[in-house]
Motif scaffolding. Structure first.
Motif, PDB file in Angstrom:
ATOM      1  N   GLY A 140      11.841  47.579  27.986  1.00  0.00           N
ATOM      2  CA  GLY A 140      10.627  48.133  28.556  1.00  0.00           C
ATOM      3  C   GLY A 140       9.403  47.990  27.681  1.00  0.00           C
ATOM      4  O   GLY A 140       8.269  48.011  28.173  1.00  0.00           O
ATOM      5  N   PHE A 141       9.601  47.839  26.357  1.00  0.00           N
ATOM      6  CA  PHE A 141       8.462  47.669  25.456  1.00  0.00           C
ATOM      7  C   PHE A 141       7.694  46.375  25.764  1.00  0.00           C
ATOM      8  O   PHE A 141       6.525  46.252  25.415  1.00  0.00           O
ATOM      9  N   PHE A 142       8.361  45.426  26.404  1.00  0.00           N
ATOM     10  CA  PHE A 142       7.750  44.112  26.623  1.00  0.00           C
ATOM     11  C   PHE A 142       7.087  43.986  27.996  1.00  0.00           C
ATOM     12  O   PHE A 142       6.580  42.918  28.341  1.00  0.00           O
ATOM     13  N   ILE A 143       7.082  45.087  28.769  1.00  0.00           N
ATOM     14  CA  ILE A 143       6.471  45.027  30.096  1.00  0.00           C
ATOM     15  C   ILE A 143       4.963  44.809  29.991  1.00  0.00           C
ATOM     16  O   ILE A 143       4.392  43.961  30.696  1.00  0.00           O
ATOM     17  N   THR A 144       4.300  45.563  29.116  1.00  0.00           N
ATOM     18  CA  THR A 144       2.849  45.408  28.982  1.00  0.00           C
ATOM     19  C   THR A 144       2.458  44.011  28.507  1.00  0.00           C
ATOM     20  O   THR A 144       1.542  43.406  29.079  1.00  0.00           O
ATOM     21  N   PRO A 145       3.109  43.443  27.464  1.00  0.00           N
ATOM     22  CA  PRO A 145       2.791  42.055  27.116  1.00  0.00           C
ATOM     23  C   PRO A 145       3.011  41.084  28.275  1.00  0.00           C
ATOM     24  O   PRO A 145       2.252  40.119  28.437  1.00  0.00           O
ATOM     25  N   ARG A 182       3.678  57.392  14.497  1.00  0.00           N
ATOM     26  CA  ARG A 182       4.496  56.201  14.260  1.00  0.00           C
ATOM     27  C   ARG A 182       5.815  56.257  15.024  1.00  0.00           C
ATOM     28  O   ARG A 182       6.835  55.759  14.564  1.00  0.00           O
ATOM     29  N   HIS A 183       5.765  56.859  16.211  1.00  0.00           N
ATOM     30  CA  HIS A 183       6.958  56.954  17.054  1.00  0.00           C
ATOM     31  C   HIS A 183       6.896  55.834  18.087  1.00  0.00           C
ATOM     32  O   HIS A 183       6.039  55.862  18.982  1.00  0.00           O
ATOM     33  N   PRO A 184       7.768  54.821  17.988  1.00  0.00           N
ATOM     34  CA  PRO A 184       7.644  53.639  18.855  1.00  0.00           C
ATOM     35  C   PRO A 184       7.554  53.945  20.345  1.00  0.00           C
ATOM     36  O   PRO A 184       6.676  53.395  21.025  1.00  0.00           O
ATOM     37  N   PRO A 185       8.423  54.802  20.934  1.00  0.00           N
ATOM     38  CA  PRO A 185       8.279  55.063  22.371  1.00  0.00           C
ATOM     39  C   PRO A 185       6.930  55.673  22.740  1.00  0.00           C
ATOM     40  O   PRO A 185       6.384  55.388  23.814  1.00  0.00           O
ATOM     41  N   THR A 186       6.387  56.521  21.859  1.00  0.00           N
ATOM     42  CA  THR A 186       5.075  57.099  22.132  1.00  0.00           C
ATOM     43  C   THR A 186       4.007  56.021  22.119  1.00  0.00           C
ATOM     44  O   THR A 186       3.155  55.956  23.013  1.00  0.00           O
ATOM     45  N   LEU A 187       4.033  55.151  21.107  1.00  0.00           N
ATOM     46  CA  LEU A 187       3.065  54.060  21.040  1.00  0.00           C
ATOM     47  C   LEU A 187       3.164  53.165  22.272  1.00  0.00           C
ATOM     48  O   LEU A 187       2.154  52.760  22.855  1.00  0.00           O
ATOM     49  N   ALA A 188       4.414  52.851  22.673  1.00  0.00           N
ATOM     50  CA  ALA A 188       4.612  51.967  23.820  1.00  0.00           C
ATOM     51  C   ALA A 188       4.121  52.614  25.111  1.00  0.00           C
ATOM     52  O   ALA A 188       3.496  51.954  25.955  1.00  0.00           O
ATOM     53  N   ASP A 225      -2.460  46.382  21.767  1.00  0.00           N
ATOM     54  CA  ASP A 225      -2.279  46.525  20.327  1.00  0.00           C
ATOM     55  C   ASP A 225      -1.293  47.644  20.009  1.00  0.00           C
ATOM     56  O   ASP A 225      -0.441  47.504  19.122  1.00  0.00           O
ATOM     57  N   LEU A 226      -1.372  48.780  20.714  1.00  0.00           N
ATOM     58  CA  LEU A 226      -0.433  49.873  20.484  1.00  0.00           C
ATOM     59  C   LEU A 226       0.998  49.446  20.805  1.00  0.00           C
ATOM     60  O   LEU A 226       1.933  49.785  20.075  1.00  0.00           O
ATOM     61  N   VAL A 227       1.172  48.715  21.889  1.00  0.00           N
ATOM     62  CA  VAL A 227       2.508  48.255  22.262  1.00  0.00           C
ATOM     63  C   VAL A 227       3.045  47.300  21.199  1.00  0.00           C
ATOM     64  O   VAL A 227       4.227  47.358  20.831  1.00  0.00           O
ATOM     65  N   GLY A 235       0.242  52.866  25.033  1.00  0.00           N
ATOM     66  CA  GLY A 235      -0.306  51.514  25.152  1.00  0.00           C
ATOM     67  C   GLY A 235      -0.165  50.949  26.556  1.00  0.00           C
ATOM     68  O   GLY A 235      -1.082  50.324  27.088  1.00  0.00           O
ATOM     69  N   SER A 236       0.993  51.185  27.181  1.00  0.00           N
ATOM     70  CA  SER A 236       1.215  50.643  28.526  1.00  0.00           C
ATOM     71  C   SER A 236       0.309  51.315  29.549  1.00  0.00           C
ATOM     72  O   SER A 236      -0.253  50.655  30.428  1.00  0.00           O
ATOM     73  N   LEU A 237       0.149  52.619  29.440  1.00  0.00           N
ATOM     74  CA  LEU A 237      -0.634  53.333  30.437  1.00  0.00           C
ATOM     75  C   LEU A 237      -2.120  53.000  30.355  1.00  0.00           C
ATOM     76  O   LEU A 237      -2.772  52.780  31.378  1.00  0.00           O
ATOM     77  N   ILE A 238      -2.675  52.953  29.135  1.00  0.00           N
ATOM     78  CA  ILE A 238      -4.102  52.667  29.048  1.00  0.00           C
ATOM     79  C   ILE A 238      -4.388  51.200  29.346  1.00  0.00           C
ATOM     80  O   ILE A 238      -5.517  50.852  29.701  1.00  0.00           O
ATOM     81  N   SER A 239      -3.382  50.334  29.236  1.00  0.00           N
ATOM     82  CA  SER A 239      -3.563  48.936  29.624  1.00  0.00           C
ATOM     83  C   SER A 239      -3.463  48.771  31.133  1.00  0.00           C
ATOM     84  O   SER A 239      -4.388  48.298  31.796  1.00  0.00           O
ATOM     85  N   GLU A 240      -2.311  49.166  31.668  1.00  0.00           N
ATOM     86  CA  GLU A 240      -1.990  48.848  33.053  1.00  0.00           C
ATOM     87  C   GLU A 240      -2.736  49.723  34.067  1.00  0.00           C
ATOM     88  O   GLU A 240      -2.961  49.293  35.200  1.00  0.00           O
ATOM     89  N   PHE A 241      -3.113  50.931  33.657  1.00  0.00           N
ATOM     90  CA  PHE A 241      -3.738  51.843  34.612  1.00  0.00           C
ATOM     91  C   PHE A 241      -5.196  52.145  34.295  1.00  0.00           C
ATOM     92  O   PHE A 241      -5.948  52.529  35.171  1.00  0.00           O
ATOM     93  N   ASP A 242      -5.582  51.990  33.020  1.00  0.00           N
ATOM     94  CA  ASP A 242      -6.967  52.255  32.627  1.00  0.00           C
ATOM     95  C   ASP A 242      -7.726  50.962  32.362  1.00  0.00           C
ATOM     96  O   ASP A 242      -8.952  50.979  32.209  1.00  0.00           O
TER      97      ASP A 242
END
Length: 559
Positions: free
Chosen positions: A460-465, A421-427, A445-447, A430-437
């Motif tokens: 930066g949390f809003f980059i993936t959305p 439940r650590h927000p930077p870890t979730l973000a 969902d993680l973001v 979430g960003s890496l498996i979205s944008e690169f995988d």
């Protein structure tokens, strides 16, 4: 009882009403929503309107007035309380149903893109029709086999682990930035680093969700942790108070006066987190095995090396070339003097990657990727359970010239296990498996979970959305998704705003972003295309971005 939105159940209304009420009571009693009366009130409101036949009237404006006490001037574009609180409610429901073992409960869900809940009845297994009489003779043969096989299976398999009697509550702690005073030359960076480490250490407990709000009461946090730091010469004084909300009852408090040595500082950090966990665990009936100290540090650098490392937390939020150079130099000195300092190796590896990823202070004749890999591999060997090495390993596995997505997944799973439940870890994950995988539903969902845990999420949390919206055909939605991107020094954020402006014909905004991009050494069209390709996104995202760039260049030519 009105027909339930999203269901085709044909039970009588009395049974349905009792089933929904029982489910609602189970969710509220489970602790999955924390101790927030605000989230409980929101859930009751949404369910009540849906079951009364007024589900189509559930809108952000109505929720703001009816649940959160806003007045008629409420504007969802400037006040995000409804979006944020509904996101947190989705997170709580996800926790509840992930741990629920009762097959008779209804499913309450709030689909993305709407505030209207769906209420789905429990699944009823069909009853098999009676078998014809002439099949009874086969039963005499088959029945003994069907009885003996399960007995053999259960006799040979290991005994199952006992089911937990109830899911543990998830407690939301608003960790406030340190109030710092003193004569240390880097006091602000030191205070931010210690505050970040305290947040990380608390987030390692799976029943604690750490948030960093501006106003803890505004987001319905269960507790607020306030700390003061006084640094004068060779003496460090700290005081921390844990306060329950909203009644503001003092739950735990401790003061320390210690010498400014790494051993004393880290021991004090451990005492603070252990004291908080013990106090909260006792108050909330948390199982003793979930209260033990987690992920303790085992490296002992000198004070200069330690302060250099914790300064990297501020760099991650506000990166500059000057700070990059300073940190790279002092971290190289730190690992040279203390080669067992695993977290410093991880931070150094990230700085080496930044030489290539963002062009910060490149060193002629050096293979930055190779040096980054060596440093991060060393950090994972020395500190395999700490956040910094694991996060650095994920980034390296995804963004290195030779991607290793399976390794990224393995490290990501370990991160999620240790810091659920650590927000930077979730973000980050979430960003890496979205944008690169290319796994957008899972990553997005993680973001969103990370955003829901924070009252004021970093830009930066809003980059993936924003990337996700950029892949869709809705031009207006793509532009709206870039509104939270406010960091004027982030190449990625500036690029997304530029593309969204081009899609909507906003040439003035395009020109503004090009000026800012030029300040980041991305002045020509070719520079922008090369930047996208160097990021090595998933092929679908890269193709979409390069196509949109080509279209944007034509918009500029028509001005």
């Amino acid at each position: 009882m009105a027909e339930l939105h999203g269901t085709t159940d044909d039970r009588n209304e009395g049974d349905a009403s009792r089933g929904v009420d029982r489910t609602l009571s189970a969710v509220l009693a489970s602790g999955a929503l924390g101790h927030s009366e605000r989230r409980a009130k929101l859930l009751r409101y949404l369910v009540a309107r849906e079951t009364s036949g007024e589900g189509d009237k559930i809108k952000a404006y109505a929720i703001a007035l009816d649940v959160f006490g806003r007045d008629e001037t409420f504007d969802p574009n400037s006040d995000s309380i409804v979006r944020v609180e509904v996101g947190r409610l989705r997170d709580g429901l996800r926790i509840f149903y992930g741990e629920c073992t009762d097959p008779d409960l209804w499913t309450i869900d709030i689909p993305k893109g709407t505030y209207r809940p769906t209420l789905t009845p429990p699944r009823v297994e069909p009853v098999s029709p009676p078998q014809p009489a002439h099949l009874n003779r086969w039963a005499l043969i088959i029945l003994p086999i069907l009885v003996v096989l399960p007995l053999l299976y259960y006799a040979m398999r290991p005994a199952p682990a006992p089911e937990p009697t109830a899911p543990y509550p998830v407690l939301r702690i608003a960790v406030m930035p340190f109030e710092a005073a003193g004569d240390h030359p880097n006091l602000e960076k030191v205070a931010f680093g210690l505050y970040t480490e305290l947040s990380l250490d608390l987030s390692a407990y799976p029943w604690i969700a750490v948030v960093s709000p501006l106003d803890p009461n505004e987001i319905g946090a269960d507790y607020a942790l306030k700390s003061q730091l006084l640094w004068q010469g060779d003496n460090l004084q700290t005081n921390s108070q844990l306060i329950s909300l909203p009644e503001e009852r003092l739950v735990w408090s401790k003061s320390y006066s210690i010498p400014t040595t790494v051993e004393h500082i880290q021991d004090t950090q451990l005492q603070i987190t252990s004291g908080i966990a013990t106090s909260l665990g006792s108050e909330n009936s948390i199982s003793p095995d979930l209260i033990v100290a987690r992920n303790a540090r085992n490296s002992k650098p000198n004070l200069e090396g330690f302060l250099c490392f914790i300064s990297t937390y501020r760099y991650a939020v506000e990166p500059t070339r000057t700070e990059h150079l300073r940190l790279r130099n002092c971290l190289e000195d730190a690992v040279d003097a203390f080669p067992e300092f695993g977290e410093a190796w991880a931070a150094l590896g990230v700085l080496y990657m930044d030489e290539v990823r963002f062009g910060r202070n490149p060193r002629p004749g050096h293979d930055s990727w190779a040096e980054a890999r060596a440093a991060i591999d060393k950090s994972l060997e020395l500190a395999p359970l700490r956040n910094a090495p694991l996060m650095a390993g994920v980034v390296l596995s995804v963004q290195a010239p030779v991607q290793d997505l399976e390794r990224a997944r393995q490290l990501g799973r370990k991160l999620m296990e240790l810091f659920p439940r650590h927000p930077p870890t979730l973000a980050l994950i979430g960003s890496l498996i979205s944008e690169f995988d290319g796994r957008w539903p899972e990553g997005h969902d993680l973001v969103q979970q990370a955003i829901a845990l924070e009252n004021a999420p970093p830009s930066g949390f809003f980059i993936t959305p924003a990337f996700f919206a950029a892949l869709q055909e809705d031009d207006a939605a793509a532009l709206a998704a870039t509104a939270p991107l406010t960091t004027r020094t982030s190449e990625t954020e500036l690029l997304l705003k530029y593309l969204a402006a081009a899609r909507n014909g906003k040439t003035e905004m395009m020109a503004e972003q090009r000026v800012l991009l030029a300040q980041k050494d991305l002045s020509s069209d070719a520079d922008l295309v090369e930047f996208v390709k160097n990021r090595r996104f998933h092929e679908e995202l890269e193709a979409s971005l390069t196509s949109q760039l080509e279209a944007a260049f034509l918009v500029k030519a028509d001005e």
